[in-house]
Design a protein around this motif. Structure first.
Motif, PDB file in Angstrom:
ATOM      1  N   HIS A   9      11.662 100.618  43.500  1.00 44.20           N
ATOM      2  CA  HIS A   9      11.600  99.204  43.128  1.00 44.20           C
ATOM      3  C   HIS A   9      10.426  98.975  42.175  1.00 44.20           C
ATOM      4  O   HIS A   9      10.561  98.289  41.153  1.00 44.20           O
ATOM      5  CB  HIS A   9      11.471  98.346  44.393  1.00 44.20           C
ATOM      6  CG  HIS A   9      11.587  96.893  44.163  1.00 44.20           C
ATOM      7  ND1 HIS A   9      10.497  96.107  43.900  1.00 44.20           N
ATOM      8  CD2 HIS A   9      12.670  96.072  44.159  1.00 44.20           C
ATOM      9  CE1 HIS A   9      10.897  94.859  43.745  1.00 44.20           C
ATOM     10  NE2 HIS A   9      12.209  94.807  43.894  1.00 44.20           N
ATOM     11  N   ARG A  66      19.632  94.232  37.957  1.00 41.09           N
ATOM     12  CA  ARG A  66      20.645  94.361  39.011  1.00 41.09           C
ATOM     13  C   ARG A  66      20.280  95.472  39.992  1.00 41.09           C
ATOM     14  O   ARG A  66      20.408  95.321  41.205  1.00 41.09           O
ATOM     15  CB  ARG A  66      22.022  94.636  38.410  1.00 41.09           C
ATOM     16  CG  ARG A  66      22.671  93.406  37.858  1.00 41.09           C
ATOM     17  CD  ARG A  66      24.060  93.710  37.369  1.00 41.09           C
ATOM     18  NE  ARG A  66      24.662  92.507  36.800  1.00 41.09           N
ATOM     19  CZ  ARG A  66      25.586  92.513  35.876  1.00 41.09           C
ATOM     20  NH1 ARG A  66      26.047  93.661  35.395  1.00 41.09           N
ATOM     21  NH2 ARG A  66      26.075  91.384  35.411  1.00 41.09           N
ATOM     22  N   GLU A  67      19.823  96.597  39.454  1.00 39.37           N
ATOM     23  CA  GLU A  67      19.422  97.714  40.307  1.00 39.37           C
ATOM     24  C   GLU A  67      18.218  97.316  41.162  1.00 39.37           C
ATOM     25  O   GLU A  67      18.161  97.639  42.347  1.00 39.37           O
ATOM     26  CB  GLU A  67      19.103  98.943  39.453  1.00 39.37           C
ATOM     27  CG  GLU A  67      18.642 100.149  40.235  1.00 39.37           C
ATOM     28  CD  GLU A  67      19.696 100.742  41.162  1.00 39.37           C
ATOM     29  OE1 GLU A  67      19.330 101.574  42.005  1.00 39.37           O
ATOM     30  OE2 GLU A  67      20.885 100.371  41.065  1.00 39.37           O
ATOM     31  N   LYS A  68      17.278  96.621  40.561  1.00 40.60           N
ATOM     32  CA  LYS A  68      16.092  96.172  41.303  1.00 40.60           C
ATOM     33  C   LYS A  68      16.506  95.235  42.442  1.00 40.60           C
ATOM     34  O   LYS A  68      16.011  95.353  43.565  1.00 40.60           O
ATOM     35  CB  LYS A  68      15.124  95.470  40.348  1.00 40.60           C
ATOM     36  CG  LYS A  68      13.850  95.024  40.998  1.00 40.60           C
ATOM     37  CD  LYS A  68      12.952  94.331  39.986  1.00 40.60           C
ATOM     38  CE  LYS A  68      11.879  93.541  40.686  1.00 40.60           C
ATOM     39  NZ  LYS A  68      11.204  92.608  39.822  1.00 40.60           N
ATOM     40  N   LEU A  69      17.418  94.334  42.174  1.00 41.24           N
ATOM     41  CA  LEU A  69      17.906  93.415  43.200  1.00 41.24           C
ATOM     42  C   LEU A  69      18.629  94.176  44.310  1.00 41.24           C
ATOM     43  O   LEU A  69      18.435  93.904  45.488  1.00 41.24           O
ATOM     44  CB  LEU A  69      18.832  92.370  42.588  1.00 41.24           C
ATOM     45  CG  LEU A  69      19.435  91.358  43.551  1.00 41.24           C
ATOM     46  CD1 LEU A  69      18.350  90.576  44.272  1.00 41.24           C
ATOM     47  CD2 LEU A  69      20.368  90.419  42.801  1.00 41.24           C
ATOM     48  N   ARG A  70      19.438  95.157  43.937  1.00 44.59           N
ATOM     49  CA  ARG A  70      20.149  95.960  44.935  1.00 44.59           C
ATOM     50  C   ARG A  70      19.159  96.674  45.854  1.00 44.59           C
ATOM     51  O   ARG A  70      19.322  96.691  47.072  1.00 44.59           O
ATOM     52  CB  ARG A  70      21.061  96.974  44.240  1.00 44.59           C
ATOM     53  CG  ARG A  70      21.982  97.716  45.204  1.00 44.59           C
ATOM     54  CD  ARG A  70      22.686  98.876  44.547  1.00 44.59           C
ATOM     55  NE  ARG A  70      21.791  99.942  44.153  1.00 44.59           N
ATOM     56  CZ  ARG A  70      21.213 100.807  44.997  1.00 44.59           C
ATOM     57  NH1 ARG A  70      21.432 100.733  46.280  1.00 44.59           N
ATOM     58  NH2 ARG A  70      20.417 101.759  44.551  1.00 44.59           N
ATOM     59  N   LEU A  71      18.099  97.222  45.258  1.00 42.96           N
ATOM     60  CA  LEU A  71      17.078  97.899  46.054  1.00 42.96           C
ATOM     61  C   LEU A  71      16.362  96.914  46.975  1.00 42.96           C
ATOM     62  O   LEU A  71      16.111  97.214  48.140  1.00 42.96           O
ATOM     63  CB  LEU A  71      16.053  98.585  45.151  1.00 42.96           C
ATOM     64  CG  LEU A  71      16.541  99.809  44.388  1.00 42.96           C
ATOM     65  CD1 LEU A  71      15.454 100.311  43.446  1.00 42.96           C
ATOM     66  CD2 LEU A  71      16.976 100.905  45.327  1.00 42.96           C
ATOM     67  N   GLU A  93      17.523  94.141  48.223  1.00 44.48           N
ATOM     68  CA  GLU A  93      18.433  93.782  49.318  1.00 44.48           C
ATOM     69  C   GLU A  93      18.489  94.891  50.367  1.00 44.48           C
ATOM     70  O   GLU A  93      18.483  94.629  51.568  1.00 44.48           O
ATOM     71  CB  GLU A  93      19.820  93.480  48.768  1.00 44.48           C
ATOM     72  CG  GLU A  93      19.873  92.183  47.994  1.00 44.48           C
ATOM     73  CD  GLU A  93      21.177  91.982  47.232  1.00 44.48           C
ATOM     74  OE1 GLU A  93      21.965  92.952  47.092  1.00 44.48           O
ATOM     75  OE2 GLU A  93      21.406  90.844  46.781  1.00 44.48           O
ATOM     76  N   GLU A  94      18.530  96.135  49.903  1.00 42.02           N
ATOM     77  CA  GLU A  94      18.564  97.256  50.847  1.00 42.02           C
ATOM     78  C   GLU A  94      17.258  97.339  51.640  1.00 42.02           C
ATOM     79  O   GLU A  94      17.265  97.597  52.849  1.00 42.02           O
ATOM     80  CB  GLU A  94      18.823  98.567  50.106  1.00 42.02           C
ATOM     81  CG  GLU A  94      19.059  99.722  51.041  1.00 42.02           C
ATOM     82  CD  GLU A  94      19.513 100.993  50.346  1.00 42.02           C
ATOM     83  OE1 GLU A  94      19.457 102.047  50.997  1.00 42.02           O
ATOM     84  OE2 GLU A  94      19.907 100.943  49.163  1.00 42.02           O
TER      85      GLU A  94
END
Length: 58
Positions: free
Chosen positions: A14, A40-45, A47-48
């Motif tokens: 992140h 988008r990838e940062k947001l996905r991380l 959320e995880e």
């Protein structure tokens, strides 16, 4: 607890993405598509990470 090392890895990834976003954003002509992908990838991380943190509390 296997969640802790996984959480640290996600936090590191992140932070790297955050730096890449800042670098791209500060370029004279930022690549809008690249910024969208990175964000988008940062947001996905994020959320995880939140899911993992939630499972640690319970």
């Amino acid at each position: 607890m296997p969640e802790i090392p996984r959480l640290r890895t996600l936090e590191e990834r992140h932070a790297v993405l955050e730096a890449r976003i800042a670098d791209e954003d500060n370029r004279p002509r930022p690549d809008a598509e690249q910024l969208i992908r990175l964000k988008r990838e940062k947001l996905r991380l994020k959320e995880e990470m939140e899911r993992l943190k939630g499972s640690l509390v319970h």
